[in-house]
Design a protein around this motif. Structure first.
Motif, PDB file in Angstrom:
ATOM      1  N   MET A 176       0.880  -1.166   0.000  1.00 14.79           N
ATOM      2  CA  MET A 176       0.000   0.000   0.000  1.00 14.79           C
ATOM      3  C   MET A 176       0.917   1.214   0.000  1.00 14.79           C
ATOM      4  O   MET A 176       1.409   1.643   1.050  1.00 14.79           O
ATOM      5  N   LYS A 177       1.167   1.763  -1.174  1.00 13.26           N
ATOM      6  CA  LYS A 177       2.273   2.701  -1.359  1.00 13.26           C
ATOM      7  C   LYS A 177       2.012   4.085  -0.790  1.00 13.26           C
ATOM      8  O   LYS A 177       2.910   4.729  -0.264  1.00 13.26           O
ATOM      9  N   SER A 178       0.784   4.577  -0.944  1.00 13.98           N
ATOM     10  CA  SER A 178       0.532   5.955  -0.531  1.00 13.98           C
ATOM     11  C   SER A 178      -0.958   6.200  -0.368  1.00 13.98           C
ATOM     12  O   SER A 178      -1.790   5.431  -0.859  1.00 13.98           O
ATOM     13  N   LYS A 206      -3.644  11.559  13.160  1.00 20.50           N
ATOM     14  CA  LYS A 206      -2.271  11.049  13.029  1.00 20.50           C
ATOM     15  C   LYS A 206      -2.245   9.775  12.186  1.00 20.50           C
ATOM     16  O   LYS A 206      -1.307   8.973  12.275  1.00 20.50           O
ATOM     17  N   GLY A 207      -3.271   9.609  11.337  1.00 20.41           N
ATOM     18  CA  GLY A 207      -3.447   8.365  10.608  1.00 20.41           C
ATOM     19  C   GLY A 207      -2.278   7.978   9.736  1.00 20.41           C
ATOM     20  O   GLY A 207      -1.828   6.828   9.744  1.00 20.41           O
ATOM     21  N   LEU A 208      -1.743   8.928   8.974  1.00 20.18           N
ATOM     22  CA  LEU A 208      -0.643   8.614   8.061  1.00 20.18           C
ATOM     23  C   LEU A 208       0.620   8.240   8.824  1.00 20.18           C
ATOM     24  O   LEU A 208       1.353   7.324   8.435  1.00 20.18           O
ATOM     25  N   GLN A 209       0.891   8.952   9.931  1.00 20.84           N
ATOM     26  CA  GLN A 209       2.068   8.627  10.734  1.00 20.84           C
ATOM     27  C   GLN A 209       1.925   7.250  11.378  1.00 20.84           C
ATOM     28  O   GLN A 209       2.879   6.456  11.415  1.00 20.84           O
ATOM     29  N   PHE A 211       0.072   4.779  10.262  1.00 15.76           N
ATOM     30  CA  PHE A 211       0.132   3.784   9.197  1.00 15.76           C
ATOM     31  C   PHE A 211       1.573   3.436   8.841  1.00 15.76           C
ATOM     32  O   PHE A 211       1.916   2.266   8.642  1.00 15.76           O
ATOM     33  N   GLU A 212       2.439   4.437   8.770  1.00 20.82           N
ATOM     34  CA  GLU A 212       3.840   4.191   8.423  1.00 20.82           C
ATOM     35  C   GLU A 212       4.541   3.335   9.478  1.00 20.82           C
ATOM     36  O   GLU A 212       5.412   2.526   9.156  1.00 20.82           O
ATOM     37  N   GLN A 218       1.833  -5.333   6.395  1.00 20.34           N
ATOM     38  CA  GLN A 218       1.016  -5.650   5.234  1.00 20.34           C
ATOM     39  C   GLN A 218       1.532  -6.869   4.466  1.00 20.34           C
ATOM     40  O   GLN A 218       0.846  -7.390   3.590  1.00 20.34           O
ATOM     41  N   VAL A 219       2.729  -7.347   4.788  1.00 19.94           N
ATOM     42  CA  VAL A 219       3.247  -8.545   4.122  1.00 19.94           C
ATOM     43  C   VAL A 219       2.334  -9.746   4.361  1.00 19.94           C
ATOM     44  O   VAL A 219       2.398 -10.737   3.626  1.00 19.94           O
TER      45      VAL A 219
END
Length: 244
Positions: A176-178, A206-209, A211-212, A218-219
């Motif tokens: 899930m790249k972006s 703070k969802g994007l932070q 998620f990273e 995700q593997v």
């Protein structure tokens, strides 16, 4: 449902045989626009599979098998979390598709990048431990909405002979790249409705932070994508897929 997205071609299953629909577009490997042609095929196939076809399920809503799970944290010093019962909605409605198939002497690589306006991932969370100093022991549905995400599928293939030449999957990757932003919602994390809503709101900010931090998990999905590709490829000779 034990199937995950198959993003190569649309098939109809009749009389226990895989048959291409009359509208199937066959791409010529010799042409310079081969990958552009293949991208169009994948895009059209996903759109068609918004509804189920005989022998093939809809891709509008996909449920993953039980062994697709994520487990993080610990009960003693933090919060143990286990995510199961994954389901994704929206894969049949891409905004754009970019596909590339690189043929090699030993292995070939199929790459698909699919962009969407919105995807919704659902799961069940089992959590035990503490949030700050608040004890937590709960099972709750959870939802992650991704706005303008791009997904990448990478499938490694090798050829083998079985009366004809076939492809089989030897490795698969998923990324899930972006995304522009995320909305995270746990339905029943806390019994206090106001606390639950405010926690979800703060988490989404703070969802994007967030998620990273957990993106490496995700593997867990990659083997299931590869398995479905392989189930298809073992039934269709290479000559039926492309013009040589």
């Amino acid at each position: 449902m034990n199937n995950v997205p198959l993003c190569v071609v649309t098939l109809v299953s009749l009389c226990n045989c895989l048959q291409f629909p009359s509208s199937f577009k066959k791409c010529d490997k010799r042409r310079n626009d081969f990958n552009e042609c293949l991208s169009d095929v994948v895009y059209d196939s996903l759109k068609v599979l918004d509804k189920p076809l005989p022998g093939f399920p809809s891709l509008r809503c996909i449920e993953f098998p039980p062994d697709a799970m994520m487990e993080i944290g610990n009960r003693t010093y933090g919060l143990w979390q286990k995510y199961t019962k994954f389901r994704v909605t929206g894969l049949s409605n891409p905004q754009s598709i970019k596909t590339r198939l690189d043929f090699g002497p030993v292995t070939s690589t199929l790459t698909i990048e699919a962009s969407y306006s919105e995807l919704t991932w659902e799961s069940e969370l089992e959590a035990q431990g503490t949030v700050v100093l608040l004890p937590l022991n709960v099972i709750t549905p959870g939802e992650l909405i991704m706005y303008n995400p791009t997904l990448s599928f990478t499938i490694k293939l090798e050829e083998y002979e079985k009366g004809a030449t076939y492809f089989r999957v030897i490795d698969s990757e998923f990324d899930m790249k972006s995304a522009d932003r995320l909305k995270i919602e746990f339905k029943q994390l806390f019994p206090n409705r106001r606390l639950n809503d405010e926690f979800n709101s703060a988490l989404s900010e703070k969802g994007l932070q967030t998620f990273e931090l957990f993106k490496h998990l995700q593997v867990a999905f990659a083997p299931h994508f590869g398995s479905v590709f392989n189930n298809f490829l073992e039934k269709v000779p290479v000559v039926e897929l492309f013009d040589e």
